[in-house]
Design an enzyme around this catalytic site. Structure first.
Site, PDB file in Angstrom:
ATOM      1  N   CYS A 109      45.303   2.916 -25.192  1.00 60.10           N
ATOM      2  CA  CYS A 109      46.687   3.246 -25.522  1.00 60.10           C
ATOM      3  C   CYS A 109      47.477   2.053 -26.062  1.00 60.10           C
ATOM      4  CB  CYS A 109      47.392   3.818 -24.296  1.00 60.10           C
ATOM      5  SG  CYS A 109      46.444   5.142 -23.531  1.00 60.10           S
ATOM      6  N   HIS A 231      54.552   3.601 -25.579  1.00 61.54           N
ATOM      7  CA  HIS A 231      53.463   4.566 -25.546  1.00 61.54           C
ATOM      8  C   HIS A 231      53.892   5.754 -24.692  1.00 61.54           C
ATOM      9  CE1 HIS A 231      49.817   6.599 -24.730  1.00 61.54           C
ATOM     10  NE2 HIS A 231      49.711   6.138 -23.505  1.00 61.54           N
ATOM     11  N   ASN A 261      50.107  12.807 -24.144  1.00 56.32           N
ATOM     12  CA  ASN A 261      49.639  11.428 -24.307  1.00 56.32           C
ATOM     13  C   ASN A 261      48.558  11.406 -25.382  1.00 56.32           C
ATOM     14  OD1 ASN A 261      48.269   8.982 -24.099  1.00 56.32           O
ATOM     15  ND2 ASN A 261      48.325   8.927 -21.855  1.00 56.32           N
TER      16      ASN A 261
END
EC number: 2.3.1.180
Lengths: 304, 304
Positions: A109, A231, A261
């Site tokens: 990520c 993020h 996500n």
């Protein structure tokens, strides 16, 4: 360097929380209140490559740039289609970037921010490069595991960058390697397995620290940041980071409700949407901060 | 930058050509004459991480350097243990490199040279970084397919680098993305699949071109190169590249007989063995050239 233009692509297929609740014991209310996610896009016909290719084509079209002018293509991903060839190389061929080198990087990520830092180091004045974050995380999701299956989505976003004489973006990159594998995917077990509590604690501690280090380096205070693009892992993490930095939550852009996500793709997708909406304007100070698998964190302060 | 020290590690288990001939229709003679390979190391207890960790520990011990002095760790690999965390992050934690950032890159067999170029861009004067090429390719090998199973091996090699004021190494990196997927691994079919003829033709055309571009940039002639370290894919490719550059084959280092094709690990392993044997000496001009999956090529001219 500066961002010339941005783009994003997501798979057509949308999966809502209610649809997930039909195949596993969960509910829209449970998912929304704990994560902020309402729905996510899940690839059916699309591949990581096809998503990233679409982003690249949009970037070139939007800047009216010929692919032969690109020096490099970097794809940040933890969910490539193949061990080889990498998405970056296949995109290079497909768009005809005949002078470009290309490589994939994987810092989960945090990948997009790391790739942006590499791009800044690689770009010469007046030259162009593409950085993409692209994921098909649905491949790594165990659809039997309600604790992780509700979290992830697929998508791709990216930017066309041009080298210039402006001061380099200020960055803070750090690995806090995770000997307990509290966030892992792939390997023999194949699927995501996460100690949610440990990762959450990591994020709300290390992300503000990383942003603070960047501000200290830049001799700035939090209030001088126009927009923070974290993020998109969990809406609660975003709220907590805002509180720790004593910044109004409105300055933290969010699209987790629509996409879940998407790992390395979340920041460039968020960036593109905010640029399209004229929320982000030229001259503004942006903080991009990625965090997660590794464990890792990476923050960049960048003037749009 | 310069190479402070080098290291390598291979799995304990050695598999000879004769042993392969027991499980598939092939022979030592067939493999040796077509590839130059006699044996390879195949991981049993070892992981990509454990091999790379051993390399990192040796690098620090050999330089008597504390891990906290490292700015970064880059691992080039196409065969990571997990989608996340990456080997680079796990190594960072295990050695205690508390100030380092860490990431994996994947450009298959070109990966080490690309990672070295990134390291050169990232290193500040007097600072340290580690670059490792590490592979457990045996994971991607179809042991039913004699055309690819005989080619690959496992191993890990790396270097400790220090930033200095010397001129940057001259590099040539290029993607020649492969729309036909003539060399692929992973994905749904999982295993290596290769159009050997296409990849061979690619290598004997593009590797000399890349080396020649580096020499032109550096205003040097082939004869000024002390040692050429090509990715160890096939002994015949090495001979053909030597001929095209009109260089004596003795200047092309080789260890493919003992390890097979170890992708991103082949060049650092070769480098380490030649440094250990005092074949490579301080002040000599080295050409490192990786090529393969992507398709990709990358060449670096570096003074040892």
């Amino acid at each position: 360097m500066h961002i010339v233009t941005s783009a994003m692509t997501v798979p057509e297929n949308v999966v809502t929380n209610d649809q997930l609740a039909e195949i596993m014991p969960t509910s829209d209310e449970w998912i929304r209140t704990r994560t902020g996610i309402r729905e996510r896009h899940i690839a059916t016909a699309e591949s990581n490559y096809s998503l990233g290719l679409s982003v690249s084509q949009q970037l070139l079209a939007s800047a009216n740039l010929d692919a032969t002018q690109l020096d490099f293509i970097i794809v940040a991903t933890m969910s490539p289609d193949y061990a080889t060839p990498g998405e970056a190389n296949r995109i290079q061929a497909a768009i005809g970037a005949s002078s470009a080198f290309a490589f994939n990087i994987n810092v989960a990520c945090s990948g997009f921010v790391y790739a942006m830092h590499l791009a800044d180091k690689l770009l010469q004045n007046g030259h162009y490069g593409i950085v993409i974050g692209s994921e098909v995380l649905s491949r790594l999701v165990d659809w039997q595991d309600r604790s992780t299956a509700v979290l992830f989505g697929d998508g791709s976003g990216g930017v066309l960058l041009k080298g210039d004489e402006a001061a380099a973006p200020v960055v803070d990159l750090l690995s806090l390697g995770d000997t307990d594998l509290s966030l892992k995917a792939g390997g023999e077990d194949k699927y995501f397995a996460m100690n949610g509590r440990a990762v959450y604690q990591f994020a709300i501690r290390e992300v503000p620290n990383s942003i603070q280090r960047v501000l200290t380096q830049a001799e700035m205070v939090p209030d001088q940041i126009d927009w923070v693009l974290l993020h998109q892992a969990n809406a609660r993490i975003i709220e907590s980071v805002a509180k720790k930095l004593q910044l109004p939550p409105e300055r933290f852009l969010q699209n987790i409700a629509d996409f879940g996500n998407t790992s390395a793709a979340s920041i460039p997708m968020l960036l593109h949407q905010a640029i399209q909406a004229h929320t982000i304007q030229r001259g503004q100070q942006l903080v991009l901060s990625g965090f997660g698998g590794g464990l890792s964190v990476g923050t960049m302060l960048l003037r749009y």
